[in-house]
Design a protein around this motif. Structure first.
Motif, mmCIF file in Angstrom:
data_model
loop_
_atom_site.group_PDB
_atom_site.id
_atom_site.type_symbol
_atom_site.label_atom_id
_atom_site.label_comp_id
_atom_site.label_asym_id
_atom_site.label_seq_id
_atom_site.Cartn_x
_atom_site.Cartn_y
_atom_site.Cartn_z
ATOM 1 N N SER A 1 0.845 -1.191 0.000
ATOM 2 C CA SER A 1 0.000 0.000 0.000
ATOM 3 C C SER A 1 0.881 1.242 0.000
ATOM 4 N N ILE A 2 0.276 2.346 -0.388
ATOM 5 C CA ILE A 2 0.970 3.632 -0.398
ATOM 6 C C ILE A 2 -0.013 4.720 0.011
ATOM 7 N N PHE A 3 0.521 5.820 0.507
ATOM 8 C CA PHE A 3 -0.239 7.051 0.618
ATOM 9 C C PHE A 3 0.235 7.922 -0.538
ATOM 10 N N ILE A 4 -0.694 8.465 -1.311
ATOM 11 C CA ILE A 4 -0.341 9.313 -2.444
ATOM 12 C C ILE A 4 0.463 10.503 -1.919
ATOM 13 N N ASN A 5 1.505 10.857 -2.629
ATOM 14 C CA ASN A 5 2.400 11.945 -2.265
ATOM 15 C C ASN A 5 1.612 13.243 -2.028
ATOM 16 N N ARG A 6 1.856 13.884 -0.879
ATOM 17 C CA ARG A 6 1.115 15.103 -0.513
ATOM 18 C C ARG A 6 1.299 16.229 -1.526
ATOM 19 N N ASP A 7 2.502 16.347 -2.085
ATOM 20 C CA ASP A 7 2.740 17.405 -3.069
ATOM 21 C C ASP A 7 1.875 17.198 -4.312
ATOM 22 N N PRO B 1 -5.705 13.061 2.915
ATOM 23 C CA PRO B 1 -4.870 11.903 2.560
ATOM 24 C C PRO B 1 -5.639 10.860 1.745
ATOM 25 N N ILE B 2 -4.900 10.206 0.854
ATOM 26 C CA ILE B 2 -5.452 9.113 0.052
ATOM 27 C C ILE B 2 -4.503 7.926 0.161
ATOM 28 N N LYS B 3 -5.056 6.794 0.557
ATOM 29 C CA LYS B 3 -4.290 5.552 0.655
ATOM 30 C C LYS B 3 -4.750 4.613 -0.451
ATOM 31 N N VAL B 4 -3.782 3.930 -1.080
ATOM 32 C CA VAL B 4 -4.115 2.962 -2.121
ATOM 33 C C VAL B 4 -3.490 1.625 -1.741
ATOM 34 N N GLU B 5 -4.311 0.568 -1.757
ATOM 35 C CA GLU B 5 -3.853 -0.786 -1.431
ATOM 36 C C GLU B 5 -3.904 -1.647 -2.681
ATOM 37 N N TYR B 6 -2.912 -2.536 -2.785
ATOM 38 C CA TYR B 6 -2.787 -3.409 -3.948
ATOM 39 C C TYR B 6 -2.831 -4.868 -3.495
ATOM 40 N N TYR B 7 -3.638 -5.668 -4.193
ATOM 41 C CA TYR B 7 -3.814 -7.073 -3.851
ATOM 42 C C TYR B 7 -3.606 -7.954 -5.079
ATOM 43 N N LYS B 8 -2.998 -9.116 -4.832
ATOM 44 C CA LYS B 8 -2.880 -10.150 -5.862
ATOM 45 C C LYS B 8 -4.045 -11.107 -5.652
ATOM 46 N N ILE B 9 -4.840 -11.271 -6.695
ATOM 47 C CA ILE B 9 -5.985 -12.188 -6.651
ATOM 48 C C ILE B 9 -5.540 -13.509 -7.274
ATOM 49 N N THR B 10 -5.880 -14.604 -6.627
ATOM 50 C CA THR B 10 -5.518 -15.928 -7.131
ATOM 51 C C THR B 10 -6.767 -16.780 -7.265
ATOM 52 N N ASP B 11 -6.957 -17.354 -8.447
ATOM 53 C CA ASP B 11 -8.042 -18.308 -8.693
ATOM 54 C C ASP B 11 -7.425 -19.567 -9.272
ATOM 55 N N VAL C 1 -7.339 -3.186 -6.708
ATOM 56 C CA VAL C 1 -6.828 -1.927 -6.174
ATOM 57 C C VAL C 1 -7.951 -1.269 -5.388
ATOM 58 N N ILE C 2 -7.631 -0.849 -4.160
ATOM 59 C CA ILE C 2 -8.626 -0.199 -3.300
ATOM 60 C C ILE C 2 -8.070 1.157 -2.867
ATOM 61 N N LYS C 3 -8.830 2.213 -3.145
ATOM 62 C CA LYS C 3 -8.433 3.573 -2.760
ATOM 63 C C LYS C 3 -9.329 4.038 -1.626
ATOM 64 N N THR C 4 -8.708 4.592 -0.578
ATOM 65 C CA THR C 4 -9.457 5.128 0.549
ATOM 66 C C THR C 4 -9.122 6.605 0.694
ATOM 67 N N GLU C 5 -10.152 7.446 0.664
ATOM 68 C CA GLU C 5 -9.992 8.887 0.852
ATOM 69 C C GLU C 5 -10.434 9.219 2.274
ATOM 70 N N TYR C 6 -9.559 9.903 3.014
ATOM 71 C CA TYR C 6 -9.841 10.242 4.408
ATOM 72 C C TYR C 6 -10.317 11.688 4.489
ATOM 73 N N ARG C 7 -11.608 11.881 4.197
ATOM 74 C CA ARG C 7 -12.254 13.182 4.275
ATOM 75 C C ARG C 7 -13.109 13.204 5.535
ATOM 76 N N GLU C 8 -14.093 14.094 5.564
ATOM 77 C CA GLU C 8 -15.033 14.101 6.692
ATOM 78 C C GLU C 8 -15.701 12.737 6.810
ATOM 79 N N LYS C 9 -16.063 12.177 5.669
ATOM 80 C CA LYS C 9 -16.546 10.799 5.596
ATOM 81 C C LYS C 9 -15.511 10.016 4.804
#
Length: 108
Positions: A7-13, A23-33, A47-55
């Motif tokens: 996972s990463i937090f997108i660069n503030r700049d 802040p925005i966090k992005v998580e990366y997953y390997k799916i296996t079937d 890929v899952i993006k989470t935005e940390y706003r009021e909600k």
């Protein structure tokens, strides 16, 4: 099955340049079937993006059945993580990576 890759937090700049002040966090997953016919593992990406706003806002996208080569999927995951690919850009980036790999095979 879904395995956490990183996972990463997108660069503030970069966020500030885009007028985003949360802040925005992005998580990366390997799916296996497992393919039923051949008992082979086949890999995809989520890929899952989470935005940390009021909600807290969550956005996700996945592409399944991309390859049966674990090294290849790990390379792709590394590239998309390094380049901070978000769910909305996942499909376009995967298409471009596949085109590039195809062109490299033709050249060789």
């Amino acid at each position: 099955m879904k395995n956490f890759f990183g996972s990463i937090f997108i660069n503030r700049d970069k966020l500030s340049e885009a007028g985003i002040n949360y802040p925005i966090k992005v998580e990366y997953y390997k799916i296996t079937d497992e393919e039923k016919r051949e008992n082979k593992l086949i890999y995809g990406i989520q890929v899952i993006k989470t935005e940390y706003r009021e909600k807290i806002g969550v956005e996700q996208n996945k592409m399944e059945h991309l390859t049966n080569d674990e090294n290849e999927i790990n390379q792709i995951l590394g590239l998309i993580k390094e380049n901070e690919v978000t769910p909305i850009g996942l499909e376009d980036v995967i298409i471009e990576i596949k085109k590039y790999k195809h062109l490299q095979k033709i050249k060789n």
